[in-house]
Design a protein around this motif. Structure first.
Motif, PDB file in Angstrom:
ATOM      1  N   SER A 195      35.906 -41.114  72.841  1.00 37.83           N
ATOM      2  CA  SER A 195      36.551 -40.534  74.137  1.00 37.83           C
ATOM      3  C   SER A 195      35.357 -39.367  74.378  1.00 37.83           C
ATOM      4  O   SER A 195      34.663 -38.771  73.345  1.00 37.83           O
ATOM      5  N   ARG A 196      35.308 -38.896  75.485  1.00 33.04           N
ATOM      6  CA  ARG A 196      34.489 -37.890  75.882  1.00 33.04           C
ATOM      7  C   ARG A 196      35.156 -36.633  76.342  1.00 33.04           C
ATOM      8  O   ARG A 196      36.175 -36.753  77.029  1.00 33.04           O
ATOM      9  N   VAL A 197      34.750 -35.595  75.637  1.00 25.97           N
ATOM     10  CA  VAL A 197      35.587 -34.306  76.052  1.00 25.97           C
ATOM     11  C   VAL A 197      35.051 -33.823  77.518  1.00 25.97           C
ATOM     12  O   VAL A 197      34.046 -33.577  77.758  1.00 25.97           O
ATOM     13  N   VAL A 198      36.148 -33.707  78.491  1.00 26.20           N
ATOM     14  CA  VAL A 198      35.800 -33.344  79.789  1.00 26.20           C
ATOM     15  C   VAL A 198      36.110 -31.607  79.979  1.00 26.20           C
ATOM     16  O   VAL A 198      35.731 -31.054  80.943  1.00 26.20           O
ATOM     17  N   ASP A 199      37.051 -31.136  79.194  1.00 26.20           N
ATOM     18  CA  ASP A 199      37.512 -29.561  79.250  1.00 26.20           C
ATOM     19  C   ASP A 199      37.919 -29.398  77.932  1.00 26.20           C
ATOM     20  O   ASP A 199      38.573 -29.848  77.228  1.00 26.20           O
ATOM     21  N   SER A 200      37.692 -28.137  77.662  1.00 26.09           N
ATOM     22  CA  SER A 200      38.053 -27.461  76.273  1.00 26.09           C
ATOM     23  C   SER A 200      38.449 -26.071  76.722  1.00 26.09           C
ATOM     24  O   SER A 200      37.737 -25.488  77.326  1.00 26.09           O
ATOM     25  N   ARG A 201      39.773 -25.702  76.319  1.00 25.99           N
ATOM     26  CA  ARG A 201      40.266 -24.482  76.173  1.00 25.99           C
ATOM     27  C   ARG A 201      40.800 -23.776  75.112  1.00 25.99           C
ATOM     28  O   ARG A 201      41.975 -24.403  74.547  1.00 25.99           O
ATOM     29  N   THR A 202      40.785 -22.502  74.722  1.00 26.06           N
ATOM     30  CA  THR A 202      41.551 -22.066  73.835  1.00 26.06           C
ATOM     31  C   THR A 202      42.823 -21.614  74.243  1.00 26.06           C
ATOM     32  O   THR A 202      42.804 -21.048  75.691  1.00 26.06           O
ATOM     33  N   THR A 203      43.985 -21.720  73.458  1.00 26.24           N
ATOM     34  CA  THR A 203      45.282 -21.281  73.984  1.00 26.24           C
ATOM     35  C   THR A 203      45.213 -19.735  74.063  1.00 26.24           C
ATOM     36  O   THR A 203      44.412 -19.168  73.279  1.00 26.24           O
ATOM     37  N   ASP A 204      46.260 -18.983  74.820  1.00 23.73           N
ATOM     38  CA  ASP A 204      46.142 -17.747  74.912  1.00 23.73           C
ATOM     39  C   ASP A 204      46.334 -17.043  73.628  1.00 23.73           C
ATOM     40  O   ASP A 204      45.631 -15.926  73.627  1.00 23.73           O
ATOM     41  N   ASP A 205      46.983 -17.469  72.818  1.00 22.97           N
ATOM     42  CA  ASP A 205      47.184 -16.651  71.490  1.00 22.97           C
ATOM     43  C   ASP A 205      46.112 -16.973  70.538  1.00 22.97           C
ATOM     44  O   ASP A 205      45.759 -16.326  69.310  1.00 22.97           O
ATOM     45  N   GLY A 206      44.884 -17.824  71.031  1.00 15.63           N
ATOM     46  CA  GLY A 206      43.813 -18.166  70.247  1.00 15.63           C
ATOM     47  C   GLY A 206      44.015 -19.039  68.974  1.00 15.63           C
ATOM     48  O   GLY A 206      43.265 -19.028  68.026  1.00 15.63           O
ATOM     49  N   THR A 207      45.272 -19.468  68.607  1.00 14.19           N
ATOM     50  CA  THR A 207      45.599 -20.414  67.336  1.00 14.19           C
ATOM     51  C   THR A 207      45.099 -21.944  67.589  1.00 14.19           C
ATOM     52  O   THR A 207      45.144 -22.553  66.596  1.00 14.19           O
ATOM     53  N   SER A 208      44.620 -22.232  68.846  1.00 13.57           N
ATOM     54  CA  SER A 208      44.368 -23.250  68.825  1.00 13.57           C
ATOM     55  C   SER A 208      43.648 -23.667  70.051  1.00 13.57           C
ATOM     56  O   SER A 208      43.452 -22.945  71.015  1.00 13.57           O
ATOM     57  N   ILE A 209      42.837 -25.008  70.221  1.00 13.36           N
ATOM     58  CA  ILE A 209      42.091 -25.563  71.070  1.00 13.36           C
ATOM     59  C   ILE A 209      42.703 -26.749  71.894  1.00 13.36           C
ATOM     60  O   ILE A 209      43.100 -27.641  71.043  1.00 13.36           O
ATOM     61  N   ARG A 210      42.948 -26.826  73.355  1.00 10.50           N
ATOM     62  CA  ARG A 210      43.295 -28.208  73.897  1.00 10.50           C
ATOM     63  C   ARG A 210      41.967 -28.619  74.354  1.00 10.50           C
ATOM     64  O   ARG A 210      41.391 -28.055  75.112  1.00 10.50           O
ATOM     65  N   ARG A 211      41.781 -30.026  74.050  1.00  8.71           N
ATOM     66  CA  ARG A 211      40.719 -30.661  74.878  1.00  8.71           C
ATOM     67  C   ARG A 211      41.229 -31.673  75.695  1.00  8.71           C
ATOM     68  O   ARG A 211      42.082 -32.622  75.452  1.00  8.71           O
ATOM     69  N   ARG A 212      40.674 -31.798  76.907  1.00  6.08           N
ATOM     70  CA  ARG A 212      40.877 -32.847  77.694  1.00  6.08           C
ATOM     71  C   ARG A 212      40.191 -33.575  77.600  1.00  6.08           C
ATOM     72  O   ARG A 212      38.792 -33.684  77.549  1.00  6.08           O
ATOM     73  N   ARG A 213      40.390 -35.221  77.361  1.00  5.61           N
ATOM     74  CA  ARG A 213      39.217 -36.067  76.931  1.00  5.61           C
ATOM     75  C   ARG A 213      39.466 -37.460  77.888  1.00  5.61           C
ATOM     76  O   ARG A 213      40.567 -37.657  78.530  1.00  5.61           O
ATOM     77  N   GLN A 214      38.254 -37.889  78.176  1.00  6.40           N
ATOM     78  CA  GLN A 214      38.534 -39.080  79.087  1.00  6.40           C
ATOM     79  C   GLN A 214      37.913 -40.336  78.469  1.00  6.40           C
ATOM     80  O   GLN A 214      36.856 -40.183  77.432  1.00  6.40           O
ATOM     81  N   CYS A 215      38.450 -41.523  78.459  1.00  3.79           N
ATOM     82  CA  CYS A 215      38.151 -42.754  77.636  1.00  3.79           C
ATOM     83  C   CYS A 215      37.117 -43.202  78.408  1.00  3.79           C
ATOM     84  O   CYS A 215      37.113 -43.632  79.744  1.00  3.79           O
ATOM     85  N   PRO A 216      35.849 -43.590  77.973  1.00  2.00           N
ATOM     86  CA  PRO A 216      34.759 -44.150  78.782  1.00  2.00           C
ATOM     87  C   PRO A 216      34.909 -45.596  79.209  1.00  2.00           C
ATOM     88  O   PRO A 216      34.198 -46.085  79.988  1.00  2.00           O
ATOM     89  N   ASP A 217      36.050 -46.244  78.331  1.00  2.93           N
ATOM     90  CA  ASP A 217      36.165 -47.635  78.761  1.00  2.93           C
ATOM     91  C   ASP A 217      37.117 -47.733  79.913  1.00  2.93           C
ATOM     92  O   ASP A 217      36.958 -48.230  80.980  1.00  2.93           O
ATOM     93  N   CYS A 218      38.480 -47.022  79.864  1.00  2.00           N
ATOM     94  CA  CYS A 218      39.382 -47.280  80.696  1.00  2.00           C
ATOM     95  C   CYS A 218      39.548 -46.124  81.636  1.00  2.00           C
ATOM     96  O   CYS A 218      40.488 -46.247  82.678  1.00  2.00           O
ATOM     97  N   SER A 219      38.744 -45.112  81.436  1.00  2.00           N
ATOM     98  CA  SER A 219      38.832 -43.808  82.509  1.00  2.00           C
ATOM     99  C   SER A 219      39.993 -43.171  82.234  1.00  2.00           C
ATOM    100  O   SER A 219      40.106 -42.148  82.856  1.00  2.00           O
ATOM    101  N   ARG A 220      40.945 -43.445  81.560  1.00  2.00           N
ATOM    102  CA  ARG A 220      42.261 -42.729  81.373  1.00  2.00           C
ATOM    103  C   ARG A 220      41.916 -41.605  80.854  1.00  2.00           C
ATOM    104  O   ARG A 220      41.081 -41.345  79.934  1.00  2.00           O
ATOM    105  N   ARG A 221      42.773 -40.479  81.111  1.00  2.00           N
ATOM    106  CA  ARG A 221      42.624 -39.014  80.451  1.00  2.00           C
ATOM    107  C   ARG A 221      43.783 -38.903  79.432  1.00  2.00           C
ATOM    108  O   ARG A 221      44.679 -39.196  79.663  1.00  2.00           O
ATOM    109  N   PHE A 222      43.554 -37.983  78.429  1.00  2.00           N
ATOM    110  CA  PHE A 222      44.522 -37.562  77.547  1.00  2.00           C
ATOM    111  C   PHE A 222      44.118 -36.250  76.909  1.00  2.00           C
ATOM    112  O   PHE A 222      42.960 -35.859  77.075  1.00  2.00           O
TER     113      PHE A 222
END
Ligand SMILES: [Zn+2]
Length: 171
Positions: A11-38
């Motif tokens: 999968s390909r990372v399309v966006d990364s952001r650290t949560t407000d409290d700095g304890t985690s990172i959320r990554r928006r990913r896209q599948c290069p095959d079916c193009s769906r995001r998770f």
């Protein structure tokens, strides 16, 4: 990681952001095959070993709900509970340990809760330290009156398992 929709092994990372409290990172990913995001969430592993021996991921919301019970009828706001939860999690993560016991978690709660509300602290401590007599309460109250910090007393000799967070680091 595998795409949860089509199992494509990449999968390909399309966006990364650290949560407000700095304890985690959320990554928006896209599948290069079916193009769906998770979305994936990445946190430093922090597991809690329960008394039963079962291990489960640390849950800040469990800490907060436990403390909320002790705070029933007390003038403690949800905001203060949320801040306490954050302080406890930060203190536990600051130990650098990937595995903690429920005892360590309880210990990390005592300090901030004592600052927040003394009655709630006594309620929580009475369960956590298994007070069985009136004398246990009297001793705890006398300690509070002395203004001496005692949350680490139950650690059998040696250094506390949890490093208290300096007030400045909690903001
Ligand atoms: Zn896919």
């Amino acid at each position: 990681m595998h795409c949860p929709f089509c199992r494509h092994p990449d999968s390909r990372v399309v966006d990364s952001r650290t949560t407000d409290d700095g304890t985690s990172i959320r990554r928006r990913r896209q599948c290069p095959d079916c193009s769906r995001r998770f979305t994936t969430v990445e946190t430093a592993s922090l597991m809690v070993i329960k008394r039963s021996g079962v291990t489960e991921p640390f849950s800040r919301s469990k800490v907060i709900s436990g403390v909320r019970k002790a705070c029933q009828g007390r003038p403690v706001t949800e905001d203060a509970l949320a801040k306490l939860g954050q302080r406890v999690e930060e203190a536990l993560r600051a130990t650098g340990s990937a595995e903690l016991t429920t005892h360590d978690v309880g210990l990390a709660i005592l300090g901030p809760l004592q600052e927040l509300d003394l009655v709630a602290y006594l309620r929580f401590a009475s369960v956590y330290k298994a007070f069985d007599t009136l004398e246990d309460f009297e001793t705890a109250i006398a300690e509070l009156r002395d203004g001496r910090p005692h949350p680490h007393e139950c650690e059998p000799g040696g250094t506390p398992a949890v490093v208290p967070v300096p007030a400045s680091a909690a903001d």
